[in-house]
Every structure is written in structure tokens, then in C-alpha cells.
Design a protein around this motif. Structure first.
Motif, short mmCIF file in Angstrom:
data_model
loop_
_atom_site.label_atom_id
_atom_site.label_comp_id
_atom_site.label_asym_id
_atom_site.label_seq_id
_atom_site.Cartn_x
_atom_site.Cartn_y
_atom_site.Cartn_z
N LEU A 40 0.84 -1.20 0.00
CA LEU A 40 0.00 0.00 0.00
C LEU A 40 0.87 1.25 0.00
CD1 LEU A 40 -2.48 -1.12 2.81
CD2 LEU A 40 -2.99 -1.06 0.36
N PRO A 41 0.36 2.36 -0.54
CA PRO A 41 1.13 3.62 -0.53
C PRO A 41 1.04 4.33 0.82
CG PRO A 41 -0.96 3.96 -1.66
CD PRO A 41 -0.89 2.48 -1.32
N ILE A 42 1.78 3.82 1.79
CA ILE A 42 1.79 4.42 3.12
C ILE A 42 3.12 5.12 3.34
CG2 ILE A 42 0.20 2.69 4.07
CD1 ILE A 42 2.69 1.46 5.46
N GLN A 43 3.14 5.99 4.35
CA GLN A 43 4.34 6.72 4.73
C GLN A 43 4.84 6.21 6.08
OE1 GLN A 43 5.99 9.14 2.94
NE2 GLN A 43 4.58 8.69 1.26
N ILE A 44 6.17 6.14 6.22
CA ILE A 44 6.79 5.72 7.48
C ILE A 44 7.64 6.87 8.00
CG2 ILE A 44 8.35 4.07 8.59
CD1 ILE A 44 7.68 2.10 6.35
N ARG A 45 7.43 7.23 9.26
CA ARG A 45 8.18 8.31 9.88
C ARG A 45 8.69 7.86 11.25
NH1 ARG A 45 8.00 9.79 5.51
NH2 ARG A 45 7.20 11.74 4.61
N PRO A 46 9.81 8.41 11.72
CA PRO A 46 10.28 8.10 13.08
C PRO A 46 9.27 8.57 14.12
CG PRO A 46 12.00 9.18 11.78
CD PRO A 46 10.73 9.33 11.00
N VAL A 47 9.17 7.83 15.19
CA VAL A 47 8.32 8.28 16.30
C VAL A 47 9.01 9.48 16.96
CG1 VAL A 47 7.20 7.61 18.46
CG2 VAL A 47 7.54 5.91 16.66
N PRO A 48 8.30 10.59 17.17
CA PRO A 48 8.95 11.80 17.69
C PRO A 48 9.27 11.75 19.18
CG PRO A 48 6.61 12.18 17.34
CD PRO A 48 6.89 10.82 16.79
N VAL A 49 9.10 10.61 19.82
CA VAL A 49 9.51 10.42 21.21
C VAL A 49 10.25 9.08 21.29
CG1 VAL A 49 7.64 11.77 22.23
CG2 VAL A 49 7.29 9.34 21.79
N GLU A 50 11.10 8.95 22.30
CA GLU A 50 11.87 7.71 22.45
C GLU A 50 11.01 6.62 23.07
OE1 GLU A 50 16.06 6.14 24.44
OE2 GLU A 50 15.58 8.28 24.43
N LEU A 51 10.96 5.48 22.39
CA LEU A 51 10.14 4.36 22.86
C LEU A 51 11.02 3.11 23.06
CD1 LEU A 51 7.00 4.65 20.54
CD2 LEU A 51 7.23 5.41 22.92
N PRO A 52 10.61 2.20 23.94
CA PRO A 52 11.38 0.95 24.11
C PRO A 52 11.32 0.10 22.85
CG PRO A 52 9.28 0.85 25.29
CD PRO A 52 9.43 2.26 24.82
N LEU A 53 12.40 -0.63 22.59
CA LEU A 53 12.43 -1.55 21.47
C LEU A 53 11.48 -2.72 21.73
CD1 LEU A 53 16.27 -1.69 20.80
CD2 LEU A 53 14.57 -0.47 19.45
N LEU A 54 10.98 -3.29 20.67
CA LEU A 54 10.14 -4.48 20.76
C LEU A 54 11.06 -5.70 20.69
CD1 LEU A 54 7.48 -6.00 20.78
CD2 LEU A 54 7.28 -5.57 18.31
N THR A 55 11.14 -6.44 21.77
CA THR A 55 12.03 -7.59 21.86
C THR A 55 11.26 -8.89 21.61
OG1 THR A 55 13.42 -6.46 23.49
CG2 THR A 55 13.62 -8.86 23.36
N ILE A 56 11.73 -9.65 20.65
CA ILE A 56 11.11 -10.94 20.32
C ILE A 56 12.03 -12.05 20.80
CG2 ILE A 56 10.26 -12.42 18.47
CD1 ILE A 56 8.64 -9.87 18.97
N SER A 57 11.48 -12.96 21.59
CA SER A 57 12.26 -14.05 22.17
C SER A 57 11.60 -15.39 21.91
CB SER A 57 12.44 -13.84 23.68
OG SER A 57 13.08 -12.61 23.96
N MET A 58 12.36 -16.43 22.14
CA MET A 58 11.88 -17.80 22.04
C MET A 58 11.78 -18.38 23.44
SD MET A 58 13.54 -20.89 19.75
CE MET A 58 15.21 -20.45 20.26
N PHE A 59 10.67 -19.02 23.75
CA PHE A 59 10.42 -19.58 25.08
C PHE A 59 10.16 -21.08 24.92
CE2 PHE A 59 9.19 -15.20 24.95
CZ PHE A 59 9.56 -14.66 26.16
N TYR A 60 10.85 -21.89 25.73
CA TYR A 60 10.64 -23.33 25.66
C TYR A 60 10.83 -23.94 27.04
CZ TYR A 60 15.77 -23.41 25.41
OH TYR A 60 17.10 -23.23 25.68
N HIS A 61 10.26 -25.12 27.22
CA HIS A 61 10.29 -25.78 28.53
C HIS A 61 11.69 -26.29 28.83
CE1 HIS A 61 9.05 -28.13 31.97
NE2 HIS A 61 7.83 -27.63 31.86
N ASP A 62 12.06 -26.21 30.10
CA ASP A 62 13.37 -26.68 30.55
C ASP A 62 13.56 -28.17 30.25
OD1 ASP A 62 15.85 -25.99 32.10
OD2 ASP A 62 15.09 -27.61 33.36
#
Length: 297
Positions: free
Chosen positions: A247-269
């Protein structure tokens, strides 16, 4: 040891039918193995609870203690083909599916085309319970806290960006004033500890109050909504870049500092030393390496 293979599958999947599918045997074969386990251990082993079979305390204790020995024994059978025709179940949101599956599946196809993946959608009311109960092999996503019996492996981090229609009236001059002046499409989960909760907390801490016109539970529907409105939304960069290819969308930086989105893997011990499980985790890590590095504009 052969009976432990059946016990492992029954505990992991909670179903004789599903265990039979994964092991490549008939359901009567699984039932016969369960009958032998009950006689051998003098214990019910698995008890039905609703639509699921749950292990007795004695069965769960034996399974936990023998997990390492079972993994070594299974590895001796086919050391050159650890993954052999196995289906791995993964708990993942639609965002995580969009982020990783297009990169994971080519890796699996190259290493072991006989392996299949079954994706289970996330349940905000159960969170990581499906991993702790051995209902799935692992979970991939953002969870701010994991139960003690789960192991965590961080896969990647990505930044959040502002997204708007390509015809948005303020696309050329985007800053904090525009960010606050226009209504937003927000993403929220009913569960505590979600990233959307962390995002809103970070904005409040900065004294930023957004005008929310719409709240949805998924990132993926947002770009289509932005195309027909002058709304703004804060999305992961990967979602924004994917949407911009469609789609013809625009991407701009967020004008405030935000936490990064952390993606992790979780598995049983219990699966820490399982060779098939180790093999699959390595493929997930391989698919995620360098993923976000290639998304920078």
C-alpha cells in the motif's frame, strides 16, 4: 525407553490421537503403550481433564527425571537425521508469524524438507501456559515475564515507527505536534505484560497523551485502516515495511523515544537437551539472525 517415547508424546500433546500422528503410529498403538505404562508404574499415568489428557504427579516426575536420557537415546537412533519427519508446534501471534515464518520456512526446506511446522495462535488469557503444559514445543513473541520452568532465548529487537497514509495532509512535516494533533489507531491486548501495555506506559511517562480513535488486537489490519483515514499508528518497523510493499503508506520516526520491541523464544526446561528440539531451535535462531538489520531504511 520405548515407552518413555510414548509418555513424552502424551504429556507434550495431551492427546492419544495427536501423539499417534507425531510418532507415526496408530492410535490403538498409543493406547496399548499407555496400558503398559500403567501396569509398569502401577499408576493411572494420564488422566482426562475436559478434552485433554494430563499427567499424574508420578508420571510427570518420571518424565522430568528421564528427559535427558530420552533425548540421548533418541539421538543415537538417527544421528545424521535429527529432525526426521517431525512436526514442531509453535505458539505465535499473527505479527510474529509475519515477521519470522517467511524466513524460517526456507531454512527448514533447505535443511530438512520433511519437517513441518504447526502454528498455534496466541491466547491472551493463557499466555505461556501452553508451553509450560507441553501443549506446544515453543513460543515466539514478546512476553515481559516467563515462568521459572521456561527458558528464554532473545532472537531480535526492532524499533517502532509512525505510519500514515501516503496522502496524509501532514506527511511532509511530521513531528510531535502532528503526532498529538491527529487521532491514532492503537493496538492493545487484554493480557497484562504485553508490549502495547509497555508502549502506553512509556508514552504516559513522557507526558504524551494520544487521541485514540480505534483500538484493535492486531498490527496487521492497521495499514488498511490508515489508507482510508488521516489516522496515525505506531507499528513495528517490519510490519510497516511489509505494508508499504502493498500500500502507498508513509513511514516516519516516532517523535519520542520508545522501548524496542524484543522478540524471544520460550521453551520448557525439559526440552533443553532434546536433540530434535535443539535442532529446531537452532533453525529458528538462524532464521532470525540479521533479520532486522536488513529492514533499516
Amino acid at each position: 525407553m520405548n515407552l518413555l517415547v510414548y509418555l513424552d508424546a502424551l504429556i507434550k500433546y495431551g492427546s492419544a490421537t495427536r501423539a499417534a500422528e507425531v510418532l507415526g503410529v496408530s492410535q490403538p498403538g498409543v493406547s496399548a503403550a499407555l496400558k503398559r505404562l500403567r501396569a509398569l508404574l502401577d499408576d493411572p499415568v494420564m488422566i482426562r481433564s475436559g478434552h485433554r489428557l494430563l499427567p499424574t504427579p508420578k508420571a510427570f516426575d518420571i518424565h522430568t527425571k528421564m528427559a535427558g536420557a530420552l533425548a540421548l537415546w533418541q539421538g543415537l537412533g538417527e544421528p545424521g537425521n535429527i529432525a526426521h519427519a517431525k512436526t514442531y508446534s509453535v505458539l505465535a501471534s499473527d505479527y510474529t508469524q509475519l515477521l519470522l515464518l517467511p524466513h524460517l520456512m526456507p531454512v527448514l526446506q533447505a535443511h530438512a524438507p520433511e519437517v513441518s511446522v504447526s502454528v498455534v495462535p496466541t491466547n491472551p488469557f493463557r499466555r505461556l501456559e501452553m508451553v509450560t503444559n507441553h501443549e506446544v514445543d515453543l513460543a515466539i513473541g514478546y512476553y515481559n515475564k516467563a515462568p521459572e520452568n521456561l527458558r528464554v532465548r532473545q532472537l531480535l529487537q526492532e524499533r517502532m515507527v509512525c505510519v500514515m497514509s501516503g496522502s496524509h495532509p501532514e506527511q511532509a512535516d511530521f513531528g510531535i505536534d502532528t503526532f498529538l494533533a491527529y487521532s491514532h489507531v492503537a493496538i492493545a491486548s487484554v493480557s497484562s505484560g504485553s508490549y502495547s501495555e509497555e508502549l502506553e506506559r512509556a508514552l504516559r511517562k513522557l507526558g504524551v497523551v494520544r487521541k485514540i480513535a480505534l483500538t484493535v488486537p492486531s498490527y496487521n489490519v492497521v495499514p488498511a485502516i490508515l489508507m482510508r483515514t488521516d489516522f496515525i499508528s505506531v507499528l513495528p518497523l517490519s510490519v510497516a515495511l511489509y505494508a508499504r510493499r502493498q500500500l502507498p503508506i508513509q513511514i516516519r520516526p516516532v517523535p519520542v523515544e520508545l522501548p524496542l520491541l524484543t522478540i524471544s523464544m520460550f521453551y520448557h526446561d525439559d526440552n533443553q537437551n532434546s536433540e530434535p528440539h535443539v535442532w529446531f531451535r537452532q533453525r529458528v535462531v538462524e532464521a532470525s539472525q540479521g533479520l532486522v538489520d536488513g529492514m533499516e531504511e
